[in-house]
Every structure is written in C-alpha cells, then in structure tokens.
Design a protein around this motif. Structure first.
Motif, short mmCIF file in Angstrom:
data_model
loop_
_atom_site.label_atom_id
_atom_site.label_comp_id
_atom_site.label_asym_id
_atom_site.label_seq_id
_atom_site.Cartn_x
_atom_site.Cartn_y
_atom_site.Cartn_z
N VAL A 129 0.84 -1.20 0.00
CA VAL A 129 0.00 0.00 0.00
C VAL A 129 0.88 1.25 0.00
N GLN A 130 1.98 1.24 0.72
CA GLN A 130 2.89 2.38 0.72
C GLN A 130 3.44 2.64 -0.68
N VAL A 131 3.82 1.56 -1.37
CA VAL A 131 4.34 1.70 -2.73
C VAL A 131 3.27 2.26 -3.65
N ILE A 132 2.06 1.72 -3.55
CA ILE A 132 0.95 2.19 -4.39
C ILE A 132 0.69 3.67 -4.13
N ALA A 133 0.64 4.04 -2.86
CA ALA A 133 0.39 5.45 -2.51
C ALA A 133 1.49 6.34 -3.06
#
Length: 119
Positions: A27-31
């Motif tokens: 999720v951090q990468v996507i964000a």
C-alpha cells in the motif's frame, strides 16, 4: 531510447515485486506511485502532455497525422482524470500504509465489495 527502456524495465520489476510485499508495504508503494505531486503517475501524465504538445507541432508541419496528436491529447486527459479519481483515495492509502504490519494471528475482517461511483 535507453532511458525509456530502463524506465520500462524498472517499472516491470516494481510490478513484479508488488505482489511479494507485505500488504502495508504494498500500500505504501501504491500510494507513492499515485502521489499527485511527485509520483510515477504524475510523471507519466506530464510525459504524455509534453508528447501531445510535440505531436501537435509535428502535425501542424505535416510530419504526423493530426489523429496522433488528438489521440495523445485524449490519453493525457484520460490519465489526468484517472489521477483525479484516485486522488480521492489518497487518505485511505496513507492511513493503511502508515499502520504497522498486522499480526498474522488475526487477519482483517473482509468487506463486501460493492462498487459505488462518485460523480
């Protein structure tokens, strides 16, 4: 061309690794990729915008068909609209990405997937 090839290769690597990351890291990468100020999507939108401007000049000189310029312009507009729609979900992505890894003993409760369009 080498730079474009390298960027495409790196994006492929990122895509391959995304499935292997723990959920909160994914999720951090996507964000980060979707960040509207310095994320990858913003960079692609900027690239498409410059490509559209270039194609317009080339079409005016008769080098490229006008349809190429129009297609690049439409693609730029659509990507920009997608970015705006995804922007609505930045807070949720940041919130989930900021949470520490969930313990394996208690997985999160599943939510029914109901699609609601906001306009």
């Amino acid at each position: 061309m080498r730079l474009a090839d390298e960027i495409a290769r790196q994006l492929g690597r990122l895509t391959d690794h995304l499935d292997q990351l723990p959920p909160h890291e994914a999720v951090q990468v996507i964000a980060h990729v979707l960040d509207p100020e310095d994320g990858l999507l913003d960079g692609v939108i900027g690239f498409m915008s410059v490509s559209s401007s270039f194609a317009e000049k080339q079409a005016e000189q008769g080098v490229l068909p006008a349809e190429v310029w129009l297609a690049l312009g439409r693609a730029t507009n659509e990507l920009d609209a997608i970015g705006l729609h995804l922007n609505e979900h930045r807070a949720a992505l940041r919130r989930v990405g900021a949470q520490p890894a969930a313990p394996a003993a208690k997985p999160p409760a599943p939510a029914p997937l109901v699609i609601r369009r906001h306009r």
